[in-house]
Write an enzyme that holds these catalytic residues in place. Sequence first.
Site, PDB file in Angstrom:
ATOM      1  N   ILE A  46      -4.991   2.151  -5.340  1.00 46.44           N
ATOM      2  CA  ILE A  46      -5.418   3.547  -5.240  1.00 46.44           C
ATOM      3  C   ILE A  46      -4.818   4.233  -4.023  1.00 46.44           C
ATOM      4  CG2 ILE A  46      -7.503   3.064  -3.866  1.00 46.44           C
ATOM      5  CD1 ILE A  46      -8.998   5.093  -5.655  1.00 46.44           C
ATOM      6  N   LYS A  47      -4.365   3.466  -3.040  1.00 44.46           N
ATOM      7  CA  LYS A  47      -3.869   4.034  -1.785  1.00 44.46           C
ATOM      8  C   LYS A  47      -2.506   4.712  -1.943  1.00 44.46           C
ATOM      9  CE  LYS A  47      -7.274   2.659   0.922  1.00 44.46           C
ATOM     10  NZ  LYS A  47      -8.128   3.565   1.691  1.00 44.46           N
ATOM     11  N   ASP A  48      -1.817   4.487  -3.064  1.00 39.74           N
ATOM     12  CA  ASP A  48      -0.572   5.221  -3.296  1.00 39.74           C
ATOM     13  C   ASP A  48      -0.826   6.719  -3.293  1.00 39.74           C
ATOM     14  OD1 ASP A  48       0.553   2.742  -3.648  1.00 39.74           O
ATOM     15  OD2 ASP A  48       1.378   3.148  -5.634  1.00 39.74           O
TER      16      ASP A  48
END
Length: 462
Positions: A46-48
Amino acid sequence: MSRLRPPYASVLDLIGQTPIVELTKFDTGKCRLFIKLESQNPGGSIKDRIALSMIAAAEKQGKLKRGGTIVEATAGNTGLGLAQVGIPKGYRIILVVPDKMSREKIQHLRALGAEVRMTRSDVGKGHPEYYQDMAEKIASEVPGAFYANQFANPANPLAHETTTGPEIFAQLEGDIDAVVVGVGSGGTLTGLGRYFAKVSPKTEMVLADPVGSVLAPLIKTGKMEEAGSWTVEGIGEDFVPPNADLSLVKKAYSIPDKQSMLAVRDLLSREGILAGSSSGTLLSAALRYCREQTTPKRVVTFVCDSGNKYLSKVFDDFWLAEQGLAEHEQHGDLRDLVMRSHRTGDTVSIGPDESLLNAYGRMRRSDVSQLPVLDGGKLVGIVDESDILAKVDGPYDGRWDRFNAPVRTAMTSNLHTLQASQTLDALLPVFDRNEVAIIFDGDEFVGLITRIDLINHLRRAR
């Protein structure tokens, strides 16, 4: 929308628009539980989303210029996202990572081209080796560096407010009763909380927090407790991040590490979804929330990242046992310290007629320093790194012949053994002789005990 689309111009165009799957193999009470697969982002997490948002904002504001340096403190995934987005743009990436992070994350970061600075995971804010303080110091010393600071950067929650939230709303046709999230930097909670407050006031924000983190207890009691320790990566904090608006949380759950690990393994075995350790925390909290409801509700949570990043940890039975996070039959004797039992076929062994090169390779692949030598199922010797080195050392000429020599020519066959019924005290004289403890139950070989096995046992015995 069809998944068969024309080619994308860049892998960065694949960030976001991740699928949602309904979980049907778990007891969800009266509720329906959905899970959004953020592991489908190109960096695997999700950090993309926030990496793309923070870099774009820094470029727009003039904080990040061509050829510049991005510095961040990260549990791994934000660093992966920053490297995934930043390196193709020509930026230097320096990441400060706590030493409890998985081997796979570190290898992935270095393979992308990021510079990784490892630091301690057992110290808090204000300590010079605390990962955030160290990253901030590095950023101040590198000319033109941009400190991404996901914990306070407003572009972090903005990414979820403008992309993740609208996607969920569209995918579930605007009918969402609760969203279960974790807090690492706070961006997911705050961004989604803001979005749903505007478009779906009925939607509750539910916090899934590891036991040891200060966040869930703070929400429940209003008091800041002393932080403990936890194994789950990427969520839980020893402080309240500036980006974390805890006022948005309607309910909070503290989830033990063991429950998180079992849940994420169940997610794989039941639903075929390979997820990371924090996803186990979220799933456990989501299931508890669902089972508490007395009316049907639609609940969504996340696969925060791919389980490929944790194959050497969460999905390794021996690692779980070493951490005291797996069910392990207790006998009250030395068998409790044998991590790789010969009885269950878990012992990594070698045959006396196999080559020393085979023995070396098996040690490397299994991350062990010695191998029992078994002939027809019977223990006939032990070979360790020093035995191999003593045999193969020497002139270059003939070295490969020495590597191809049979194990029997280098192994130690004069063995000192212990019986499983003996106490821990029996191990110390063995280790004082720089030997590994060889455990028998009567005439049956049980397995080996090393110094690290004893240390792990003493650490678990609380």
